[in-house]
Design a protein around this motif. Structure first.
Motif, PDB file in Angstrom:
ATOM      1  N   GLN A 248      -7.793  12.753  -4.886  1.00 46.28           N
ATOM      2  CA  GLN A 248      -7.388  11.762  -3.894  1.00 46.28           C
ATOM      3  C   GLN A 248      -5.943  11.337  -4.168  1.00 46.28           C
ATOM      4  O   GLN A 248      -5.555  11.168  -5.328  1.00 46.28           O
ATOM      5  CB  GLN A 248      -8.301  10.531  -3.940  1.00 46.28           C
ATOM      6  N   LEU A 249      -5.184  11.150  -3.110  1.00 48.36           N
ATOM      7  CA  LEU A 249      -3.808  10.714  -3.227  1.00 48.36           C
ATOM      8  C   LEU A 249      -3.549   9.614  -2.196  1.00 48.36           C
ATOM      9  O   LEU A 249      -3.828   9.801  -1.011  1.00 48.36           O
ATOM     10  CB  LEU A 249      -2.842  11.880  -3.014  1.00 48.36           C
ATOM     11  N   GLN A 250      -3.031   8.474  -2.654  1.00 49.38           N
ATOM     12  CA  GLN A 250      -2.742   7.330  -1.777  1.00 49.38           C
ATOM     13  C   GLN A 250      -1.248   6.985  -1.862  1.00 49.38           C
ATOM     14  O   GLN A 250      -0.646   7.054  -2.940  1.00 49.38           O
ATOM     15  CB  GLN A 250      -3.539   6.088  -2.195  1.00 49.38           C
ATOM     16  N   PHE A 251      -0.691   6.614  -0.728  1.00 51.77           N
ATOM     17  CA  PHE A 251       0.672   6.078  -0.676  1.00 51.77           C
ATOM     18  C   PHE A 251       0.603   4.770   0.091  1.00 51.77           C
ATOM     19  O   PHE A 251       0.262   4.742   1.271  1.00 51.77           O
ATOM     20  CB  PHE A 251       1.613   7.067   0.011  1.00 51.77           C
ATOM     21  N   ARG A 252       0.940   3.649  -0.596  1.00 56.29           N
ATOM     22  CA  ARG A 252       0.776   2.335   0.003  1.00 56.29           C
ATOM     23  C   ARG A 252       2.073   1.544  -0.091  1.00 56.29           C
ATOM     24  O   ARG A 252       2.879   1.723  -1.023  1.00 56.29           O
ATOM     25  CB  ARG A 252      -0.340   1.545  -0.695  1.00 56.29           C
ATOM     26  N   VAL A 253       2.236   0.638   0.837  1.00 53.56           N
ATOM     27  CA  VAL A 253       3.368  -0.299   0.812  1.00 53.56           C
ATOM     28  C   VAL A 253       2.806  -1.703   0.952  1.00 53.56           C
ATOM     29  O   VAL A 253       1.834  -1.938   1.673  1.00 53.56           O
ATOM     30  CB  VAL A 253       4.388  -0.008   1.934  1.00 53.56           C
ATOM     31  N   GLY A 254       3.464  -2.663   0.236  1.00 58.26           N
ATOM     32  CA  GLY A 254       3.040  -4.059   0.292  1.00 58.26           C
ATOM     33  C   GLY A 254       4.226  -4.972   0.509  1.00 58.26           C
ATOM     34  O   GLY A 254       4.990  -5.227  -0.441  1.00 58.26           O
ATOM     35  N   PRO A 255       4.405  -5.472   1.707  1.00 56.13           N
ATOM     36  CA  PRO A 255       5.572  -6.340   1.959  1.00 56.13           C
ATOM     37  C   PRO A 255       5.378  -7.778   1.490  1.00 56.13           C
ATOM     38  O   PRO A 255       6.319  -8.584   1.599  1.00 56.13           O
ATOM     39  CB  PRO A 255       5.711  -6.285   3.481  1.00 56.13           C
ATOM     40  N   PHE A 256       4.221  -8.112   0.968  1.00 54.63           N
ATOM     41  CA  PHE A 256       3.962  -9.509   0.584  1.00 54.63           C
ATOM     42  C   PHE A 256       3.609  -9.636  -0.897  1.00 54.63           C
ATOM     43  O   PHE A 256       2.844 -10.524  -1.287  1.00 54.63           O
ATOM     44  CB  PHE A 256       2.827 -10.082   1.440  1.00 54.63           C
ATOM     45  N   ALA A 257       4.113  -8.749  -1.735  1.00 53.80           N
ATOM     46  CA  ALA A 257       3.844  -8.827  -3.174  1.00 53.80           C
ATOM     47  C   ALA A 257       4.567 -10.022  -3.774  1.00 53.80           C
ATOM     48  O   ALA A 257       5.687 -10.382  -3.351  1.00 53.80           O
ATOM     49  CB  ALA A 257       4.287  -7.540  -3.859  1.00 53.80           C
ATOM     50  N   SER A 258       3.949 -10.612  -4.771  1.00 51.80           N
ATOM     51  CA  SER A 258       4.555 -11.782  -5.432  1.00 51.80           C
ATOM     52  C   SER A 258       4.115 -11.838  -6.880  1.00 51.80           C
ATOM     53  O   SER A 258       3.085 -11.269  -7.266  1.00 51.80           O
ATOM     54  CB  SER A 258       4.157 -13.078  -4.719  1.00 51.80           C
ATOM     55  N   ALA A 259       4.925 -12.549  -7.676  1.00 51.45           N
ATOM     56  CA  ALA A 259       4.607 -12.731  -9.089  1.00 51.45           C
ATOM     57  C   ALA A 259       5.007 -14.140  -9.499  1.00 51.45           C
ATOM     58  O   ALA A 259       6.085 -14.638  -9.117  1.00 51.45           O
ATOM     59  CB  ALA A 259       5.339 -11.701  -9.942  1.00 51.45           C
TER      60      ALA A 259
END
Length: 333
Positions: A248-259
């Motif tokens: 399995q291969l996934q490519f994801r984007v997250g415009p709301f990441a925070s730390a």
């Protein structure tokens, strides 16, 4: 004689000369009528009489066999016990040509034994029908044409996944200028949809919620969270020994990441655009709901700071966060 005197007394016969008859009557000897009180034996009427000659089993066997059909509804009788058995569907078998004195034909089992008999009325000889059969000159079976379905109505079975693993946060080390820290633990919860066709590659989409904790060497801690979406591809199952596997291969984007950071120098928060690339090796196991999937995974994560008001010094190589661990999934089919 009463009827004779009655006739004489009638006017019609009064003029006749009956002297000769009277003379003959006088010359006859005296007679006495004897009436028997015994009732005559009643005679039993029968539709047919059985032949007197008994047909032996040896004579029946010597007569030979032929193929016949017994129609539905016939009554079979066991020779030894006279037990009856009703035939519920037509059967084809061998029977002996000679019948016994009661009109029964004896049947031959496949192993050659003689157990049952049946009335001749229920047997239809198949000799003439068999003589009409002609073997084919040649025979070639119909070719087996495989059917391949690439599209099963474009079904998209859902999959729920859980990922747990260790992290190595090189980007976090660079961001907080911590040379020895940056390791932690990561949990991910995923919802997947993928096509259920017969092509070698299945495509679909994923949505992941990730929560990761990074430990810093100075006693601080960074709590990272992100929701990311993107496409995925899966290979069809292949065997390694007795077990099926797939990639399995996934490519994801997250415009709301925070730390959010908690350090000895204070606290702060950061916002990111995340890009995640995850690869996993899975082994599916069939169950009542569909498939239960065990797997191992490796993920690389690129973070890009955004909405940052304070100047931050980062390495120009833009370090990545890496994680690896185990995955558990349930596919509902």
């Amino acid at each position: 004689m009463i009827w004779l005197f009655t006739l004489i007394s009638l006017p019609t016969f009064a003029q006749l000369d009956l002297t000769p008859i009277q003379k003959l009557y006088q010359e006859l000897p005296d007679q006495e009528v004897i009436r028997s009180t015994e009732k005559p034996a009643s005679k039993v009427r029968r539709g047919f009489d059985h032949p007197q000659r008994t047909v032996s089993l040896d004579d029946i066997i010597k007569s030979g066999t032929q193929i016949g059909a017994i129609r539905s509804g016939a009554i079979l009788r066991r020779i030894e016990t006279n037990e009856s058995l009703k035939v519920t569907k037509p059967i084809y078998l061998n029977y002996f040509r000679l019948q016994d004195e009661f009109g029964f034909k004896y049947l031959q089992n496949k192993d050659g034994t003689i157990v049952w008999k049946v009335s001749n009325d229920f047997i239809t000889p198949m000799k003439d029908d068999i003589s009409l059969f002609e073997a084919p000159l040649s025979y070639s079976p119909a070719p087996d044409i495989p059917k391949t379905y690439y599209d099963k109505g474009l079904s998209l079975p859902p999959e729920f996944s859980f990922y747990a693993g260790l992290t190595k946060g090189d980007f976090m080390k660079d961001l907080f200028e911590d040379k020895s820290g940056g390791s932690g633990f990561s949990n991910q919860y995923g919802f997947h949809l993928f096509t259920n066709w017969k092509l070698p590659i299945k495509v679909g989409g994923v949505g992941h919620w990730e929560k990761t904790t990074y430990n810093l060497s100075n006693g601080g801690r960074v709590n990272y969270s992100s929701f990311s979406v993107g496409p995925q591809v899966k290979t069809r199952d292949f065997l390694l020994g007795p077990f099926p596997f797939r990639l399995q291969l996934q490519f994801r984007v997250g415009p709301f990441a925070s730390a959010s950071a908690e350090t000895s120098f204070g606290s702060g928060s950061f916002k990111f655009n995340s890009t995640d690339l995850l690869a996993s090796l899975e082994s599916p196991i069939k169950n009542d709901w569909g498939e239960f999937v065990l797997g191992v995974y490796f993920q690389s994560q690129w973070l890009d700071l955004k909405d940052q008001e304070v100047l931050v010094n980062l390495n120009s190589s833009n370090e990545t966060n890496k994680s690896f661990g185990l995955s558990l999934s349930q596919v509902f089919e």
